[in-house]
Motif scaffolding. Structure first.
Motif, short mmCIF file in Angstrom:
data_model
loop_
_atom_site.label_atom_id
_atom_site.label_comp_id
_atom_site.label_asym_id
_atom_site.label_seq_id
_atom_site.Cartn_x
_atom_site.Cartn_y
_atom_site.Cartn_z
N GLY A 157 24.29 2.05 -11.33
CA GLY A 157 24.35 0.66 -10.90
C GLY A 157 24.03 0.41 -9.45
O GLY A 157 24.19 -0.70 -8.96
N SER A 202 20.96 0.52 -8.12
CA SER A 202 19.78 -0.33 -8.14
C SER A 202 19.47 -0.71 -9.58
O SER A 202 19.81 0.01 -10.52
CB SER A 202 18.59 0.38 -7.49
OG SER A 202 18.29 1.56 -8.19
N TRP A 203 18.83 -1.87 -9.74
CA TRP A 203 18.57 -2.43 -11.06
C TRP A 203 17.10 -2.78 -11.20
O TRP A 203 16.46 -3.20 -10.25
CB TRP A 203 19.43 -3.68 -11.27
CG TRP A 203 20.88 -3.36 -11.29
CD1 TRP A 203 21.73 -3.34 -10.22
CD2 TRP A 203 21.64 -2.95 -12.41
NE1 TRP A 203 22.98 -2.95 -10.62
CE2 TRP A 203 22.96 -2.71 -11.97
CE3 TRP A 203 21.36 -2.76 -13.75
CZ2 TRP A 203 23.98 -2.29 -12.82
CZ3 TRP A 203 22.37 -2.35 -14.61
CH2 TRP A 203 23.66 -2.13 -14.14
N PHE A 243 18.55 -6.09 -17.47
CA PHE A 243 18.23 -5.14 -16.41
C PHE A 243 18.84 -3.79 -16.78
O PHE A 243 19.78 -3.72 -17.56
CB PHE A 243 18.81 -5.62 -15.08
CG PHE A 243 18.13 -6.84 -14.54
CD1 PHE A 243 17.18 -6.74 -13.53
CD2 PHE A 243 18.43 -8.10 -15.03
CE1 PHE A 243 16.54 -7.85 -13.04
CE2 PHE A 243 17.79 -9.23 -14.54
CZ PHE A 243 16.84 -9.10 -13.54
N TYR A 244 18.30 -2.71 -16.19
CA TYR A 244 18.84 -1.38 -16.43
C TYR A 244 18.95 -0.61 -15.12
O TYR A 244 18.23 -0.88 -14.16
CB TYR A 244 17.99 -0.61 -17.44
CG TYR A 244 16.63 -0.21 -16.92
CD1 TYR A 244 16.42 1.06 -16.37
CD2 TYR A 244 15.56 -1.08 -16.97
CE1 TYR A 244 15.19 1.43 -15.88
CE2 TYR A 244 14.32 -0.72 -16.49
CZ TYR A 244 14.13 0.54 -15.95
OH TYR A 244 12.91 0.90 -15.46
N SER A 245 19.85 0.36 -15.10
CA SER A 245 20.06 1.22 -13.94
C SER A 245 20.20 2.65 -14.42
O SER A 245 20.90 2.91 -15.40
CB SER A 245 21.32 0.81 -13.17
OG SER A 245 21.59 1.73 -12.13
N GLU A 266 21.47 5.37 -19.20
CA GLU A 266 21.37 4.25 -18.28
C GLU A 266 22.44 3.21 -18.57
O GLU A 266 23.06 3.23 -19.63
CB GLU A 266 19.98 3.62 -18.34
CG GLU A 266 19.62 3.08 -19.70
CD GLU A 266 18.16 2.69 -19.85
OE1 GLU A 266 17.33 3.04 -19.01
OE2 GLU A 266 17.86 2.01 -20.84
N LEU A 272 22.54 -4.25 -18.16
CA LEU A 272 23.19 -5.42 -17.58
C LEU A 272 22.48 -6.68 -18.05
O LEU A 272 21.26 -6.80 -17.86
CB LEU A 272 23.12 -5.33 -16.05
CG LEU A 272 23.58 -6.53 -15.24
CD1 LEU A 272 25.09 -6.72 -15.38
CD2 LEU A 272 23.21 -6.35 -13.77
N MET A 332 17.99 -11.77 -10.13
CA MET A 332 18.82 -11.36 -11.26
C MET A 332 19.64 -12.52 -11.82
O MET A 332 20.01 -12.51 -12.98
CB MET A 332 19.77 -10.24 -10.85
CG MET A 332 19.06 -8.95 -10.51
SD MET A 332 20.18 -7.71 -9.86
CE MET A 332 20.96 -7.15 -11.36
#
Length: 76
Positions: free
Chosen positions: A69, A71-72, A63-65, A53, A56, A41
């Motif tokens: 948050g 896990s990404w 990235f998305y969760s 979602e 980030l 990351m």
């Protein structure tokens, strides 16, 4: 985007010195670690809430969760 957002009644922030995601359920009085950034990351930069979602941005991409948050996943 910013380094702290409100998402589903939690404050979620980037702890830049520790390169991790933290959350608070009491208006920021106490913070708990939710996830460390993996080496894939890079350094964490900004957060945004788009409803379903969290997004980030990092030094290595977007990235998305979908689980507050914990896990990404890299957005391709």
């Amino acid at each position: 985007m910013g380094q702290m957002i409100v998402h589903q009644k939690e404050l979620i922030r980037i702890n830049t010195p520790k390169n991790c995601i933290e959350y608070s359920t009491n208006d920021g009085r106490i913070w708990h670690k939710r996830a460390n950034a993996s080496s894939s990351m890079g350094s964490l930069q900004d957060l945004a809430d788009n409803g379903k979602e969290i997004l980030l941005t990092t030094s290595k991409g977007l990235f998305y969760s979908t689980n507050k948050g914990s896990s990404w996943h890299k957005r391709s």
